[in-house]
Scaffold this motif. Structure first.
Motif, PDB file in Angstrom:
ATOM      1  N   ARG A  69     -21.382   9.490  33.841  1.00 18.57           N
ATOM      2  CA  ARG A  69     -20.475   8.986  32.553  1.00 18.57           C
ATOM      3  C   ARG A  69     -21.436   8.553  31.344  1.00 18.57           C
ATOM      4  NH1 ARG A  69     -15.848   4.653  32.194  1.00 18.57           N
ATOM      5  NH2 ARG A  69     -14.862   4.615  29.954  1.00 18.57           N
TER       6      ARG A  69
ATOM      7  N   ASP B 166     -14.396  13.236  25.180  1.00 23.17           N
ATOM      8  CA  ASP B 166     -13.442  12.338  25.264  1.00 23.17           C
ATOM      9  C   ASP B 166     -13.644  10.718  25.634  1.00 23.17           C
ATOM     10  OD1 ASP B 166     -14.329  12.556  27.700  1.00 23.17           O
ATOM     11  OD2 ASP B 166     -12.116  14.224  27.569  1.00 23.17           O
ATOM     12  N   ASP B 167     -14.597   9.886  25.988  1.00 21.60           N
ATOM     13  CA  ASP B 167     -14.610   8.623  26.890  1.00 21.60           C
ATOM     14  C   ASP B 167     -13.834   8.071  25.417  1.00 21.60           C
ATOM     15  OD1 ASP B 167     -15.451   6.260  27.031  1.00 21.60           O
ATOM     16  OD2 ASP B 167     -16.775   7.686  29.281  1.00 21.60           O
ATOM     17  N   GLU B 168     -13.004   6.631  26.217  1.00 28.88           N
ATOM     18  CA  GLU B 168     -12.319   5.875  25.178  1.00 28.88           C
ATOM     19  C   GLU B 168     -13.706   5.339  24.431  1.00 28.88           C
ATOM     20  OE1 GLU B 168     -10.542   2.644  27.035  1.00 28.88           O
ATOM     21  OE2 GLU B 168     -11.353   3.281  29.506  1.00 28.88           O
ATOM     22  N   PHE B 169     -14.080   5.131  24.849  1.00 36.26           N
ATOM     23  CA  PHE B 169     -15.703   3.956  23.945  1.00 36.26           C
ATOM     24  C   PHE B 169     -16.544   4.777  23.422  1.00 36.26           C
ATOM     25  CE2 PHE B 169     -15.069   1.878  27.628  1.00 36.26           C
ATOM     26  CZ  PHE B 169     -14.215   0.344  27.460  1.00 36.26           C
TER      27      PHE B 169
ATOM     28  N   GLN C 153     -14.849   7.146  20.982  1.00 35.90           N
ATOM     29  CA  GLN C 153     -14.039   6.833  19.912  1.00 35.90           C
ATOM     30  C   GLN C 153     -14.384   6.314  18.836  1.00 35.90           C
ATOM     31  OE1 GLN C 153     -12.718   9.739  20.195  1.00 35.90           O
ATOM     32  NE2 GLN C 153     -13.265   9.603  22.159  1.00 35.90           N
TER      33      GLN C 153
ATOM     34  N   SER D  45     -13.336   1.415  19.099  1.00 36.09           N
ATOM     35  CA  SER D  45     -13.000   1.195  20.710  1.00 36.09           C
ATOM     36  C   SER D  45     -13.168  -0.151  20.888  1.00 36.09           C
ATOM     37  CB  SER D  45     -13.654   2.445  21.710  1.00 36.09           C
ATOM     38  OG  SER D  45     -15.296   1.964  21.122  1.00 36.09           O
ATOM     39  N   ASN D  46     -12.743  -0.641  21.760  1.00 36.28           N
ATOM     40  CA  ASN D  46     -12.748  -2.274  22.392  1.00 36.28           C
ATOM     41  C   ASN D  46     -13.527  -2.374  22.846  1.00 36.28           C
ATOM     42  OD1 ASN D  46     -12.281  -4.487  24.686  1.00 36.28           O
ATOM     43  ND2 ASN D  46     -10.189  -4.431  23.228  1.00 36.28           N
TER      44      ASN D  46
ATOM     45  N   GLY E 150     -13.651  -4.230  26.170  1.00 34.34           N
ATOM     46  CA  GLY E 150     -13.984  -3.469  27.805  1.00 34.34           C
ATOM     47  C   GLY E 150     -15.056  -2.182  27.769  1.00 34.34           C
TER      48      GLY E 150
END
Length: 406
Positions: A326, A349-352, A354, A357-358, A361
């Motif tokens: 990952r 497509d990893d949330e981080f 984008q 992002s947070n 997190g």
């Protein structure tokens, strides 16, 4: 063997040796240079021809009844990155003039500008033996005597090396390795070349300054100017490339020699592929695991820091990856003071991966997967990393079996 066929392998070498995308070369019989012209004719002048224009700010077309102006040039190079500028220097060094280089982006900052201290703003590249040798073959002329003869000269590599950081080894953490289980390898002095690291755009900035200082009478640089198309005209049995350019004004250029060093755009390579019925082919490798990256500033702990047990050297390339693939991190030194620029690779497509992002997190992810690097990233920097948009990794393409049409 013609002058062009002797020069083309060198130009290909420049693109490959700098670790960049190989340039595509289209050579034609019109407007040949004079190979007997002495390179000292292209020395420093107080007036340089830097023609920098601005692209149209609006995407709307402007109605006009006037056809674009047409110019004829001895050599036209598309792309003012390291490969394009090195090619321009090489052509000028061999006695050619009326060389024009076009770049769709703005000119890079001066090589000594304070902007380069922003360690996470620019992508770093490593120059190995091939890159260093290619730059050593390019010459900077410094001054002249009363007869116009050069009195001293140095290689372009001498100028570039002044802005580089030396990497003497690497340290890697295998997937699943503990914080103190990284494997360090320091390369000995038996290696003929030591890897040198420099921001890619700063390298382009150094080469731009060389052009202006030593070859300003032979080379004209046109920034904020984009090539929109290329066509071929047959005049009395001789084929000539004509490129259309968009900048402050639209213009067509008839090219004696046309060189494509436009990186991932590959506009010329694609056009040449169609024109030669596949003699020049572009192989596009599929990307079934597309990744993007964000640059991350790291600051190594000082020698007196007792809070870490990891041995951190300021002249080593660091890398680590997770067992599931990952997260991949690779870091190179931005200077000799322990400041690094790391590239954090994530799937698209990893949330981080984008924007916005947070940050909490992202901190938790790094703590869980790459804990050795977490203390090297400040909360302020991590917040900026989380919020900025990712950058795309260039997709790999191969141009061949030939690189030119003559």
């Amino acid at each position: 063997m013609s002058l062009w066929h002797r020069m083309i392998p060198f130009m290909v070498l420049v693109g490959l040796a700098l670790g960049l995308h190989p340039a595509t070369f289209l050579s034609f019989r019109n407007s040949h240079p004079h190979p007997t012209q002495h390179p000292h004719q292209h020395q420093h002048q107080h007036t340089h021809r830097l023609l920098s224009s601005r692209r149209l700010a609006s995407t709307e077309s402007v109605p006009t009844e006037t056809a674009p102006k047409t110019h004829t040039q001895s050599a036209t190079i598309i792309g003012a990155g390291p490969a394009g500028l090195a090619t321009a220097i090489m052509l000028a060094q061999r006695g050619m003039d009326d060389i024009h280089v076009y770049e769709r982006l703005a000119a890079p900052a001066a090589s000594d500008d304070a902007v380069w201290s922003d360690t996470a703003k620019f992508y770093l590249i490593g120059l190995g033996g091939r890159g260093q040798k290619a730059l050593q073959e390019l010459v900077i002329h410094d001054g002249s005597d009363d007869d116009g003869n050069g009195v001293s000269q140095q290689s372009v590599w001498d100028r570039v090396e002044e802005k580089c950081v030396t990497v003497l080894g690497r340290k890697d953490w295998a997937p699943g390795a503990g914080v103190d289980e990284g494997v360090e390898r320091i390369f000995g002095d038996d290696r003929p070349y030591k890897t040198k690291v420099i921001p890619r755009d700063r390298l382009a900035g150094v080469l731009r300054e060389v052009v202006l200082d030593s070859y300003g009478d032979a080379v004209s640089l046109h920034y904020d100017t984009e090539m929109t198309s290329v066509r071929w005209e047959d005049t009395e049995g001789e084929e000539t490339a004509v490129v259309s350019l968009r900048g402050e004004e639209d213009v067509d250029v008839r090219c004696g020699l046309l060189v494509g060093a436009d990186g991932t755009a590959r506009t010329l390579a694609t056009a040449l592929e169609s024109h030669t019925d596949g003699a020049v082919g572009v192989i596009r490798y599929p990307d079934d695991n597309r990744r993007v990256y964000k640059t991350v500033p790291l600051t190594l702990p000082s020698d007196t820091d007792t809070t870490t047990t990891t041995n951190w050297r300021a002249d080593v390339n660091y890398s680590a990856r997770t067992r599931d693939g990952r997260v991949i991190l690779d870091a190179l030194p931005a200077n000799t003071h322990g400041e690094y620029c790391a590239v954090l690779l994530l799937t698209a497509d990893d949330e981080f991966a984008q924007p916005n992002s947070n940050p909490e997190g992202l901190r938790a992810l790094i703590n869980a997967t790459l804990p050795q690097f977490s203390p090297l990233i400040t909360d302020v920097d991590l917040d900026l990393v989380a919020r900025k948009a990712p950058s795309n990794i260039p997709r790999f393409r191969y141009v061949g079996p030939t690189l030119h049409s003559a």
